[in-house]
Structures are given as C-alpha cells and as structure tokens.
Motif scaffolding. Sequence first.
Motif, mmCIF file in Angstrom:
data_model
loop_
_atom_site.group_PDB
_atom_site.id
_atom_site.type_symbol
_atom_site.label_atom_id
_atom_site.label_comp_id
_atom_site.label_asym_id
_atom_site.label_seq_id
_atom_site.Cartn_x
_atom_site.Cartn_y
_atom_site.Cartn_z
ATOM 1 N N ILE A 38 -0.887 -0.513 -6.846
ATOM 2 C CA ILE A 38 -0.297 0.609 -7.514
ATOM 3 C C ILE A 38 0.807 1.338 -6.611
ATOM 4 O O ILE A 38 1.941 1.773 -7.164
ATOM 5 N N PHE A 39 0.620 1.167 -5.260
ATOM 6 C CA PHE A 39 1.546 1.755 -4.236
ATOM 7 C C PHE A 39 2.821 0.901 -4.535
ATOM 8 O O PHE A 39 3.986 1.548 -4.814
ATOM 9 N N TRP A 40 2.793 -0.474 -4.820
ATOM 10 C CA TRP A 40 4.097 -1.078 -4.680
ATOM 11 C C TRP A 40 4.662 -0.994 -6.218
ATOM 12 O O TRP A 40 5.844 -1.048 -6.374
ATOM 13 N N GLN A 41 3.713 -0.688 -7.348
ATOM 14 C CA GLN A 41 4.206 -0.294 -8.595
ATOM 15 C C GLN A 41 5.112 0.794 -8.575
ATOM 16 O O GLN A 41 6.017 0.826 -9.305
ATOM 17 N N ILE A 42 4.736 1.837 -7.860
ATOM 18 C CA ILE A 42 5.247 3.204 -7.911
ATOM 19 C C ILE A 42 6.518 2.936 -7.163
ATOM 20 O O ILE A 42 7.501 3.577 -7.649
#
Length: 146
Positions: A89-93
């Motif tokens: 999710i960090f990289w998606q954000i």
Amino acid sequence: MSKLPNLERIREHQANERTFLAWLRTSIALIGFGFAISRFGIFLRQINAAFTQQETTVNPLFNSENLGIFLVVFGILTIALAAWRYNQIFWQIEQGNYIPKRLPVLIMTGVVMIFGLLSIPLLLIRNQIPQRPYTTPKQNQSFHIR
C-alpha cells in the motif's frame, strides 16, 4: 493520474501506518491467546492429575496445546502479512494508484472464525474426574488425651 498533494499523501501514509499497527496488535493478541490456551491446558491437566492421582488422557490431534500452537503460528503469519500489505500500500500511495482489496480481510475473518469454532469443543469436552471415596483420617493410636 496526477500525484496527490503532499498533505493528502501524508494523511494516507498515516492511515496506512495506523492500519498496520492494528494488524500488529491483532497478531500480538493471537500469539498471546495461543500461548495462554496452550499453557492453561497443561495447567488443567496437572491440577486434574494432582487431585485424581491419575494421568489424564489427551487427544493427540485435538487438544489445547495444538490449538495454541496454531494460534501462535497464525499470529506470526499475520505479522508477515501485515508487513507485506503495508509495503504494498505504501508504494501504491506513492504512485497514486491505490486500489483497496477486501480479500485479506475476508481471509483473516474466516481463519479467526475457524479457530474460534475449533475452540468450542475444547470448552465443552471435560474429563470426568472420578470421585475418590471419602476416608476418615486415621488417628494416631499412640497418642490419647485423657
């Protein structure tokens, strides 16, 4: 899609961290419950053996120790899943293409429900404690009060 403003992205990262910490608390609780269930089963068998002077029989597959071990392992897997999901999710954000997924939540819900259902028979199955015949304590014959 354009990148989000810095303040909005910060809020999303903070929400991601809060979610990760919630999963971490859940995994710690699972590990703690697993340890407690496992040790409490041993404690109950020792108490039963102390009162009845007999070894209790334990189902080799379905007992509190195995349920406790499974809960500890599941708690460890939950930590791994939470760390993986946090990073994903960090990289998606960061890339601005976050897509929520319900599958991990449904899987965790199902597994916790299965463990809960497996613990019900452990609560209902009770070893019958045989009643020892009551005997009066023997009095010392050499000591008499007159």
